[in-house]
Motif scaffolding. Structure first.
Motif, PDB file in Angstrom:
ATOM      1  N   ILE A   9     104.428  86.916 111.098  1.00  0.00           N
ATOM      2  CA  ILE A   9     105.782  87.420 110.870  1.00  0.00           C
ATOM      3  C   ILE A   9     105.876  88.125 109.519  1.00  0.00           C
ATOM      4  O   ILE A   9     106.476  89.201 109.413  1.00  0.00           O
ATOM      5  CB  ILE A   9     106.809  86.269 110.974  1.00  0.00           C
ATOM      6  N   LYS A  10     105.250  87.557 108.517  1.00  0.00           N
ATOM      7  CA  LYS A  10     105.297  88.161 107.179  1.00  0.00           C
ATOM      8  C   LYS A  10     104.557  89.504 107.164  1.00  0.00           C
ATOM      9  O   LYS A  10     105.056  90.495 106.628  1.00  0.00           O
ATOM     10  CB  LYS A  10     104.679  87.213 106.160  1.00  0.00           C
ATOM     11  N   LYS A  11     103.399  89.556 107.784  1.00  0.00           N
ATOM     12  CA  LYS A  11     102.597  90.783 107.778  1.00  0.00           C
ATOM     13  C   LYS A  11     103.264  91.908 108.565  1.00  0.00           C
ATOM     14  O   LYS A  11     103.289  93.058 108.124  1.00  0.00           O
ATOM     15  CB  LYS A  11     101.205  90.506 108.349  1.00  0.00           C
ATOM     16  N   TYR A  12     103.812  91.586 109.749  1.00  0.00           N
ATOM     17  CA  TYR A  12     104.351  92.625 110.622  1.00  0.00           C
ATOM     18  C   TYR A  12     105.874  92.712 110.597  1.00  0.00           C
ATOM     19  O   TYR A  12     106.453  93.549 111.280  1.00  0.00           O
ATOM     20  CB  TYR A  12     103.847  92.413 112.055  1.00  0.00           C
ATOM     21  N   LYS A  13     106.513  91.829 109.830  1.00  0.00           N
ATOM     22  CA  LYS A  13     107.964  91.856 109.618  1.00  0.00           C
ATOM     23  C   LYS A  13     108.766  91.775 110.916  1.00  0.00           C
ATOM     24  O   LYS A  13     109.790  92.436 111.062  1.00  0.00           O
ATOM     25  CB  LYS A  13     108.372  93.077 108.803  1.00  0.00           C
ATOM     26  N   THR A  14     108.282  90.967 111.852  1.00  0.00           N
ATOM     27  CA  THR A  14     108.991  90.755 113.110  1.00  0.00           C
ATOM     28  C   THR A  14     108.475  89.478 113.758  1.00  0.00           C
ATOM     29  O   THR A  14     107.342  89.070 113.498  1.00  0.00           O
ATOM     30  CB  THR A  14     108.798  91.942 114.086  1.00  0.00           C
ATOM     31  N   ASN A  15     109.331  88.884 114.585  1.00  0.00           N
ATOM     32  CA  ASN A  15     108.858  87.783 115.423  1.00  0.00           C
ATOM     33  C   ASN A  15     108.921  88.186 116.901  1.00  0.00           C
ATOM     34  O   ASN A  15     108.768  87.349 117.776  1.00  0.00           O
ATOM     35  CB  ASN A  15     109.629  86.488 115.165  1.00  0.00           C
ATOM     36  N   CYS A  16     109.111  89.467 117.167  1.00  0.00           N
ATOM     37  CA  CYS A  16     109.142  89.978 118.536  1.00  0.00           C
ATOM     38  C   CYS A  16     107.714  89.968 119.092  1.00  0.00           C
ATOM     39  O   CYS A  16     106.825  90.647 118.552  1.00  0.00           O
ATOM     40  CB  CYS A  16     109.702  91.392 118.572  1.00  0.00           C
ATOM     41  N   PRO A  17     107.479  89.226 120.175  1.00  0.00           N
ATOM     42  CA  PRO A  17     106.108  89.150 120.696  1.00  0.00           C
ATOM     43  C   PRO A  17     105.569  90.485 121.194  1.00  0.00           C
ATOM     44  O   PRO A  17     104.367  90.734 121.109  1.00  0.00           O
ATOM     45  CB  PRO A  17     106.214  88.127 121.827  1.00  0.00           C
ATOM     46  N   PHE A  18     106.440  91.375 121.672  1.00  0.00           N
ATOM     47  CA  PHE A  18     105.982  92.688 122.128  1.00  0.00           C
ATOM     48  C   PHE A  18     105.505  93.531 120.944  1.00  0.00           C
ATOM     49  O   PHE A  18     104.448  94.153 121.005  1.00  0.00           O
ATOM     50  CB  PHE A  18     107.093  93.418 122.885  1.00  0.00           C
ATOM     51  N   GLU A  19     106.280  93.541 119.868  1.00  0.00           N
ATOM     52  CA  GLU A  19     105.889  94.303 118.681  1.00  0.00           C
ATOM     53  C   GLU A  19     104.630  93.726 118.049  1.00  0.00           C
ATOM     54  O   GLU A  19     103.746  94.482 117.627  1.00  0.00           O
ATOM     55  CB  GLU A  19     107.039  94.310 117.665  1.00  0.00           C
ATOM     56  N   LEU A  20     104.533  92.399 117.974  1.00  0.00           N
ATOM     57  CA  LEU A  20     103.336  91.777 117.406  1.00  0.00           C
ATOM     58  C   LEU A  20     102.104  92.087 118.244  1.00  0.00           C
ATOM     59  O   LEU A  20     101.049  92.419 117.693  1.00  0.00           O
ATOM     60  CB  LEU A  20     103.528  90.266 117.300  1.00  0.00           C
ATOM     61  N   SER A  21     102.240  92.015 119.549  1.00  0.00           N
ATOM     62  CA  SER A  21     101.097  92.303 120.428  1.00  0.00           C
ATOM     63  C   SER A  21     100.610  93.733 120.230  1.00  0.00           C
ATOM     64  O   SER A  21      99.406  93.976 120.099  1.00  0.00           O
ATOM     65  CB  SER A  21     101.483  92.073 121.892  1.00  0.00           C
ATOM     66  N   ARG A  22     101.537  94.665 120.202  1.00  0.00           N
ATOM     67  CA  ARG A  22     101.149  96.072 119.992  1.00  0.00           C
ATOM     68  C   ARG A  22     100.477  96.252 118.637  1.00  0.00           C
ATOM     69  O   ARG A  22      99.463  96.953 118.523  1.00  0.00           O
ATOM     70  CB  ARG A  22     102.367  96.973 120.127  1.00  0.00           C
ATOM     71  N   ALA A  23     101.039  95.626 117.597  1.00  0.00           N
ATOM     72  CA  ALA A  23     100.474  95.749 116.252  1.00  0.00           C
ATOM     73  C   ALA A  23      99.058  95.169 116.184  1.00  0.00           C
ATOM     74  O   ALA A  23      98.226  95.646 115.409  1.00  0.00           O
ATOM     75  CB  ALA A  23     101.381  95.061 115.230  1.00  0.00           C
ATOM     76  N   LEU A  24      98.793  94.164 117.000  1.00  0.00           N
ATOM     77  CA  LEU A  24      97.478  93.529 117.025  1.00  0.00           C
ATOM     78  C   LEU A  24      96.503  94.225 117.973  1.00  0.00           C
ATOM     79  O   LEU A  24      95.369  93.789 118.138  1.00  0.00           O
ATOM     80  CB  LEU A  24      97.622  92.054 117.416  1.00  0.00           C
ATOM     81  N   GLY A  25      96.958  95.299 118.610  1.00  0.00           N
ATOM     82  CA  GLY A  25      96.088  96.051 119.504  1.00  0.00           C
ATOM     83  C   GLY A  25      95.941  95.440 120.885  1.00  0.00           C
ATOM     84  O   GLY A  25      94.977  95.737 121.604  1.00  0.00           O
ATOM     85  N   ILE A  26      96.882  94.605 121.276  1.00  0.00           N
ATOM     86  CA  ILE A  26      96.844  93.994 122.608  1.00  0.00           C
ATOM     87  C   ILE A  26      97.642  94.887 123.549  1.00  0.00           C
ATOM     88  O   ILE A  26      98.794  95.221 123.281  1.00  0.00           O
ATOM     89  CB  ILE A  26      97.450  92.575 122.578  1.00  0.00           C
ATOM     90  N   HIS A  27      97.034  95.259 124.644  1.00  0.00           N
ATOM     91  CA  HIS A  27      97.684  96.111 125.632  1.00  0.00           C
ATOM     92  C   HIS A  27      98.585  95.265 126.516  1.00  0.00           C
ATOM     93  O   HIS A  27      98.155  94.230 127.034  1.00  0.00           O
ATOM     94  CB  HIS A  27      96.638  96.832 126.491  1.00  0.00           C
ATOM     95  N   ILE A  28      99.821  95.698 126.701  1.00  0.00           N
ATOM     96  CA  ILE A  28     100.780  94.976 127.530  1.00  0.00           C
ATOM     97  C   ILE A  28     100.993  95.768 128.810  1.00  0.00           C
ATOM     98  O   ILE A  28     101.257  96.972 128.766  1.00  0.00           O
ATOM     99  CB  ILE A  28     102.111  94.765 126.794  1.00  0.00           C
ATOM    100  N   ARG A  29     100.876  95.092 129.937  1.00  0.00           N
ATOM    101  CA  ARG A  29     101.081  95.709 131.235  1.00  0.00           C
ATOM    102  C   ARG A  29     102.078  94.878 132.018  1.00  0.00           C
ATOM    103  O   ARG A  29     102.147  93.657 131.871  1.00  0.00           O
ATOM    104  CB  ARG A  29      99.772  95.764 132.038  1.00  0.00           C
ATOM    105  N   PHE A  30     102.847  95.546 132.865  1.00  0.00           N
ATOM    106  CA  PHE A  30     103.797  94.889 133.754  1.00  0.00           C
ATOM    107  C   PHE A  30     103.399  95.218 135.180  1.00  0.00           C
ATOM    108  O   PHE A  30     103.193  96.388 135.513  1.00  0.00           O
ATOM    109  CB  PHE A  30     105.223  95.387 133.491  1.00  0.00           C
ATOM    110  N   MET A  31     103.259  94.193 136.004  1.00  0.00           N
ATOM    111  CA  MET A  31     102.934  94.415 137.410  1.00  0.00           C
ATOM    112  C   MET A  31     103.359  93.204 138.221  1.00  0.00           C
ATOM    113  O   MET A  31     103.622  92.143 137.668  1.00  0.00           O
ATOM    114  CB  MET A  31     101.458  94.726 137.608  1.00  0.00           C
ATOM    115  N   ASN A  32     103.399  93.396 139.515  1.00  0.00           N
ATOM    116  CA  ASN A  32     103.764  92.305 140.401  1.00  0.00           C
ATOM    117  C   ASN A  32     102.566  91.372 140.512  1.00  0.00           C
ATOM    118  O   ASN A  32     101.524  91.750 141.035  1.00  0.00           O
ATOM    119  CB  ASN A  32     104.160  92.851 141.774  1.00  0.00           C
ATOM    120  N   LEU A  33     102.739  90.158 140.011  1.00  0.00           N
ATOM    121  CA  LEU A  33     101.666  89.173 140.039  1.00  0.00           C
ATOM    122  C   LEU A  33     101.836  88.169 141.171  1.00  0.00           C
ATOM    123  O   LEU A  33     101.088  87.200 141.253  1.00  0.00           O
ATOM    124  CB  LEU A  33     101.601  88.441 138.695  1.00  0.00           C
ATOM    125  N   GLY A  34     102.848  88.398 142.014  1.00  0.00           N
ATOM    126  CA  GLY A  34     103.082  87.492 143.129  1.00  0.00           C
ATOM    127  C   GLY A  34     103.813  86.240 142.692  1.00  0.00           C
ATOM    128  O   GLY A  34     104.004  85.978 141.509  1.00  0.00           O
TER     129      GLY A  34
END
Length: 139
Positions: A9-34
């Motif tokens: 949170i201190k490094k990226y100035k957010t606690n939003c998991p989407f923003e943190l994931s993007r900042a960490l280079g994690i790709h986020i995908r949305f799809m029907n997982l059943g």
């Protein structure tokens, strides 16, 4: 775990998991997982992915992203599925840790108002109603 979350949170100035994931280079995908799978985390060829079931309500998508981010930060090298609570499997240690990470991340910098019931507090910070009972273990 608290130090890890606070550093993120201190490094990226957010606690939003989407923003943190993007900042960490994690790709986020949305799809029907059943039915039965809310999300998953996996690594492939040194790339990291969080996949979230696209039919979940927004508060669930946020929690699942935080949960899967917890797997990335806490359980390096292990691919995980976030399964329905109604499955025949009780949540194991890794799932409890990822839930704990999600609760702590999403509630960071938030405190209940004086005399505010926990259910109201969790609603205010966007914890899905089905999981609010679990939050009592993490507060």
């Amino acid at each position: 775990m608290d130090d890890l979350i606070n550093k993120l949170i201190k490094k990226y100035k957010t606690n939003c998991p989407f923003e943190l994931s993007r900042a960490l280079g994690i790709h986020i995908r949305f799809m029907n997982l059943g039915a039965g799978t809310k999300g998953l985390y996996y690594r492939k060829l040194r790339r990291r992915f969080i996949v979230i079931h696209n039919e979940l309500p927004l508060e669930w998508q946020r929690f699942v992203c935080a949960h899967e981010l917890g797997h990335d930060r806490l359980h390096k090298g292990i691919n995980r599925f976030f399964l329905e609570e109604q499955s025949y499997f009780s949540p194991g240690k890794l799932e409890r840790q990822a839930n704990n990470f999600a609760y702590k991340l999403l509630s960071a910098d938030h405190i209940p108002h004086q005399d505010e019931p926990l259910a109201s507090f969790y609603q205010r910070i966007g914890i899905p109603p089905e999981l609010r009972y679990l939050g009592e273990d993490y507060t």
